[in-house]
Scaffold this active site. Sequence first.
Site, PDB file in Angstrom:
ATOM      1  N   TYR A 191      26.199  85.393 -36.377  1.00 17.47           N
ATOM      2  CA  TYR A 191      26.971  86.613 -36.169  1.00 17.47           C
ATOM      3  C   TYR A 191      27.939  86.788 -37.333  1.00 17.47           C
ATOM      4  O   TYR A 191      28.715  85.875 -37.641  1.00 17.47           O
ATOM      5  CB  TYR A 191      27.756  86.555 -34.857  1.00 17.47           C
ATOM      6  N   GLU A 240      17.689  48.932  -9.543  1.00 21.12           N
ATOM      7  CA  GLU A 240      18.011  50.351  -9.351  1.00 21.12           C
ATOM      8  C   GLU A 240      17.083  50.994  -8.315  1.00 21.12           C
ATOM      9  O   GLU A 240      17.160  52.202  -8.085  1.00 21.12           O
ATOM     10  CB  GLU A 240      17.945  51.103 -10.692  1.00 21.12           C
ATOM     11  N   HIS A 257       8.900  52.051 -12.100  1.00 19.20           N
ATOM     12  CA  HIS A 257       9.342  51.735 -13.462  1.00 19.20           C
ATOM     13  C   HIS A 257       8.987  50.285 -13.790  1.00 19.20           C
ATOM     14  O   HIS A 257       8.430  49.999 -14.848  1.00 19.20           O
ATOM     15  CB  HIS A 257      10.859  51.936 -13.606  1.00 19.20           C
ATOM     16  N   GLN A 307      27.251  92.502 -27.376  1.00 15.66           N
ATOM     17  CA  GLN A 307      25.850  92.916 -27.206  1.00 15.66           C
ATOM     18  C   GLN A 307      24.938  92.228 -28.225  1.00 15.66           C
ATOM     19  O   GLN A 307      23.773  91.917 -27.927  1.00 15.66           O
ATOM     20  CB  GLN A 307      25.710  94.446 -27.257  1.00 15.66           C
ATOM     21  N   SER A 354      42.211  82.539 -37.511  1.00 10.92           N
ATOM     22  CA  SER A 354      42.314  81.531 -38.560  1.00 10.92           C
ATOM     23  C   SER A 354      43.704  80.895 -38.611  1.00 10.92           C
ATOM     24  O   SER A 354      44.681  81.487 -38.177  1.00 10.92           O
ATOM     25  CB  SER A 354      41.990  82.190 -39.900  1.00 10.92           C
ATOM     26  N   HIS A 383      44.870  87.378 -43.011  1.00  7.53           N
ATOM     27  CA  HIS A 383      43.603  87.528 -42.285  1.00  7.53           C
ATOM     28  C   HIS A 383      43.727  88.424 -41.061  1.00  7.53           C
ATOM     29  O   HIS A 383      42.855  89.242 -40.784  1.00  7.53           O
ATOM     30  CB  HIS A 383      43.111  86.159 -41.777  1.00  7.53           C
ATOM     31  N   GLN A 417      46.543  82.816 -45.687  1.00  4.81           N
ATOM     32  CA  GLN A 417      46.129  82.654 -44.300  1.00  4.81           C
ATOM     33  C   GLN A 417      46.624  83.812 -43.459  1.00  4.81           C
ATOM     34  O   GLN A 417      45.899  84.368 -42.644  1.00  4.81           O
ATOM     35  CB  GLN A 417      46.695  81.328 -43.767  1.00  4.81           C
ATOM     36  N   ASP A 457      36.961  78.871 -48.875  1.00  5.46           N
ATOM     37  CA  ASP A 457      36.576  80.144 -48.270  1.00  5.46           C
ATOM     38  C   ASP A 457      35.397  80.760 -49.010  1.00  5.46           C
ATOM     39  O   ASP A 457      34.583  81.464 -48.415  1.00  5.46           O
ATOM     40  CB  ASP A 457      37.753  81.136 -48.332  1.00  5.46           C
ATOM     41  N   GLU A 493      42.533  74.120 -38.299  1.00  2.00           N
ATOM     42  CA  GLU A 493      41.259  74.563 -38.875  1.00  2.00           C
ATOM     43  C   GLU A 493      41.212  74.178 -40.369  1.00  2.00           C
ATOM     44  O   GLU A 493      40.290  73.519 -40.813  1.00  2.00           O
ATOM     45  CB  GLU A 493      41.144  76.083 -38.712  1.00  2.00           C
ATOM     46  N   HIS A 494      42.203  74.635 -41.134  1.00  2.00           N
ATOM     47  CA  HIS A 494      42.336  74.257 -42.542  1.00  2.00           C
ATOM     48  C   HIS A 494      43.523  73.324 -42.664  1.00  2.00           C
ATOM     49  O   HIS A 494      44.603  73.628 -42.158  1.00  2.00           O
ATOM     50  CB  HIS A 494      42.627  75.475 -43.431  1.00  2.00           C
ATOM     51  N   ASN A 517      35.281  88.210 -32.847  1.00  2.00           N
ATOM     52  CA  ASN A 517      36.485  88.459 -32.064  1.00  2.00           C
ATOM     53  C   ASN A 517      36.338  87.832 -30.675  1.00  2.00           C
ATOM     54  O   ASN A 517      35.379  87.135 -30.397  1.00  2.00           O
ATOM     55  CB  ASN A 517      36.779  89.965 -31.985  1.00  2.00           C
TER      56      ASN A 517
END
Lengths: 418, 418
Positions: free
Chosen positions: A123, A404, A409, A181, A227, A252, A249, A350, A316-317, A204
Site C-alpha cells: 500500500y 501424552e 504416534h 478498500q 512517524s 511529515h 521529522q 528515508d 521508529e528512527h 493512515n
Amino acid sequence: MVMFWQPLSVESWIGMRRGSLSDVKDSVNTIIEDVRVNGDKALFSLTEKFDHQKLSSLAISSEEIDAAYDHVSPELVQALIEAEARITQFHELQKSKTLWLEEMEPGITLGVKTTPLDRIGAYIPGGRAAYPSTVLMTTVAARVAGVPEIVVCTPPKVNPLTLVALDIAGVDEAYQIGGAQAVAAMALGTETIRPVQKIVGPGNVFVTQAKMMLREYADIDFPAGPSEIGIIADASAEPRYIAADVLAQAEHDPNAACVLVTDSKKLAAEVGDEIAQQIANAPRREIMEKALAHSGYVIAESMEDATDLMNRIAPEHLSIQTVDALSTLSGIRHAGSIFIGPYTPVACGDYASGTNHVLPTAGYAKSYSALDVNHFMKRSQVQMVTREGLESIGDVIEALATAEGLAAHANSVRLRRE
Amino acid sequence: MVMFWQPLSVESWIGMRRGSLSDVKDSVNTIIEDVRVNGDKALFSLTEKFDHQKLSSLAISSEEIDAAYDHVSPELVQALIEAEARITQFHELQKSKTLWLEEMEPGITLGVKTTPLDRIGAYIPGGRAAYPSTVLMTTVAARVAGVPEIVVCTPPKVNPLTLVALDIAGVDEAYQIGGAQAVAAMALGTETIRPVQKIVGPGNVFVTQAKMMLREYADIDFPAGPSEIGIIADASAEPRYIAADVLAQAEHDPNAACVLVTDSKKLAAEVGDEIAQQIANAPRREIMEKALAHSGYVIAESMEDATDLMNRIAPEHLSIQTVDALSTLSGIRHAGSIFIGPYTPVACGDYASGTNHVLPTAGYAKSYSALDVNHFMKRSQVQMVTREGLESIGDVIEALATAEGLAAHANSVRLRRE
C-alpha cells in the site's frame, strides 16, 4: 525560545504514541463488507465517495506509466534509479541460504528451507503527497526476496513520479485504489484483483485498521502510525544537526513526534534555540508546530540511563549522537532504524542509503522488525532420519507419545523399528 | 476397504481447512473485556466458570513443580531432558549474527542489529490431554533466542509431566489459566501477570480467536487450527508406514485431516487397506474415524503435478516418500515442517528430532514460518554515513525529498554539506 520544545517524560511519550484504532473500526468494517460482497463494484463506488474520482479502470495501465516519464525530469528519474540500486544492494545482503541441512548426529539430519511468498501487496499512500520512495522500499524488498507477483495499490490521481517509481521497481500489477478498500481488495480479492498473501506499507488509521482486521486473510508487516524520531545525544553533539533532524521529522504530519534524550541540559536548550531559528523559514511550519507541541526532551541522569530510557521508547528512527556511538549502539535493544553519527541524518535512510524506511512506530519496534527481505520469505523446517537415526531417538519418542496418550504416534515409530 | 479413505480434490481440501473463527468472536470479546476491566478477579471467576476450578493462586509455585517430579517416572524425566537437548541444539543453529555492518561504498556503512524480545508468553493446551512437548517447543525456542522473561499459561489441574517440562525448559513464570482469558491476561496484563510482547503456541478456536483479536497489544506466531499431514509419495513408498503416519495425525482431533498426493492409484488403494487394518486395534479409533471422514487421497498425473498440488495445499506437516526425495524437496515451496524418507515419521518432529512442532496449518504455511528463534527476535537496520559518504548520496536525497515536498528533509542534508 522554548515555545516549541519542552521537557517530556518517557511515560507521557509512551501513553501518547499508541493511539487507539478502535474509533474507525465500524467505518472500516462497513468498507470491508462492501468489498467482500460487491467486489469491483464497491471499489468503483468507494473511490467516487472518498477520493471523488470516477475511475474507468481499477488497474493502472502500462501506457499511463510510460506517459508519466514525460512529466518527470531526467534528474529525478536518475535519482530514483540510484536509490533503487542502493536499496537492492542492501536488501541482497539480508538473504540467507535457501536450504541448509546439517547432520546433527549419525542418521539425523535437520535443516531449514527458506522460500519466498507467491504474491504480496504494497500500500502506497497518496492524496496530497507523493511517495515514490515508499514504492521502492516496499516492492524492492519483495523483489529481492524472490516474490513472483508484486501488487501495488495507491489512491487515484497518481503522481507521475510515483508512476515512474512503479516502473523502476518492476511492479507487476498496480491499481489506483486507496484507503481501507484497497486493503480489503488485496486481502479478500475481487473480480479484478486476486488476493495476496501479505500486505505491507504505511497508511493512515483507516488503512492500518483494515490491515489489522484482515489478518486472518493476509499477513501484514506491522501496525504503523505517525512517524517519530528519538535522538540519544551527549554534550559532544551538534545542536544544529539535531534540530534539522527534528524538523525533518516534524514536517511529515501534525501527529509526528520527536524526543531528545540526553544527559546535557545545555544541549537540550541549544537544540530548542536552533529549532526556533530553523523553523522560521520552513515551508511546512504549520505542520511542524503541531508536531512539536507534543515533542521535546528528556534529561537523563547519565548516558547509561539515557540508553535505558530510549529502550523504553523504542523509537521508529533512532539517531545516536554521542562521543562513542558504537558503544551506545551496543546498549540499544529496541529501534526500527538506527542512524549513527553527525553525518547520518534520518533522510539518508528515508531515500537513498539503501536501508528501508518502512518501520514499526509507537514502541512496536520492541516486537517487530524493520521491513526487509525476511518479511517476504518464510521458513520450513526439514528433517531426514535414517533407520540408524530413528534407533537413537525412537525410545524417547515412544515414551513421550505414550505419556501424552498418543498411541498411534508411538506406533508410527515402533513399526519402523521392527 | 475404503470406508475411511476416499478420493479428494485439492479445492475441497482448501475449502475445508480454513474454518472461520467468527463464530466465537462475541464470546471471546466478552472474555477479553472482562479481563481488561476486572483483571485478576476475572481470571479467577472465568476459571471457575470454564474449568470448574476454584484457584487459590494464579501462579504455579516452584513447590508444585518440585512435587510433580514424584509423580513422573525417571525414564520420562530423562526422555524430556533428551528432547530438550535436541531442540536446543537445532534452535541454536538458527541464530544469526547479532550485529553485522558492511561498508557498501566509501563512507556508507549499513547493517542489521538483531535483538531478542524482552518478554514473551506461551500458551500450552491442557484439558484432558497433557502437552509437555509443547512446553519445550515454545519456550526453548524463546530461551535460545535470548528472551529474558518467558511466561507460560496452561489450564488448571496441570499434569505433572507438564510441570516437570516447565522446570526442564527453564520457564520464568507459569500461570494455571487457560482459554481466551489466558491470552487476554498475557496481552493486556492484570495485577499479577505483566503483559508480554508476543504470544505463541497452539490452542482451540477460542485461544486462536483471542490471539487474533489482541494483535494490537501482542504479536503472535500465526493462526493455527487442527493438525494435518500431506504425504507426497510415488509407487516406491511403503504403504504400511504411510498408513501409520496418517493414523498418528488422525488420532489428534476429530478435525485433524490427512491427504496423500500420489501418481500411483495402487499405492493409494494399498494405503487404504493398511489404514483399515491398523485402525482395528487403535485406542483412539473413534477420533481417528472422524478425522478420516474428511481425509483421503488425490491422484496426480505425474509427480511434477503432485508437487504443484501439494504446494497449493501447503500442509502443516509434509511427508516426502519418493525415490528421489531431495529432488521432490527442491520443488516444494509451501509446508510447515518437512519429513523426508521412510524412516522419518512426523512423530520424530513432534517430540525429539529437534525441529519445532508449532507450525502453521490450513494453508498458512504459504505465508508463515514454522516456529523458530526468529519469532522471538527482531531486526533493527543500522547506518553510519561519513561526510564523504553523505557527499555521494546527498544529491539524490535532496532531489527526492524536494520532489516529495519535504523541504526540511532536504535541508537536514544540505546544512551538513555546507
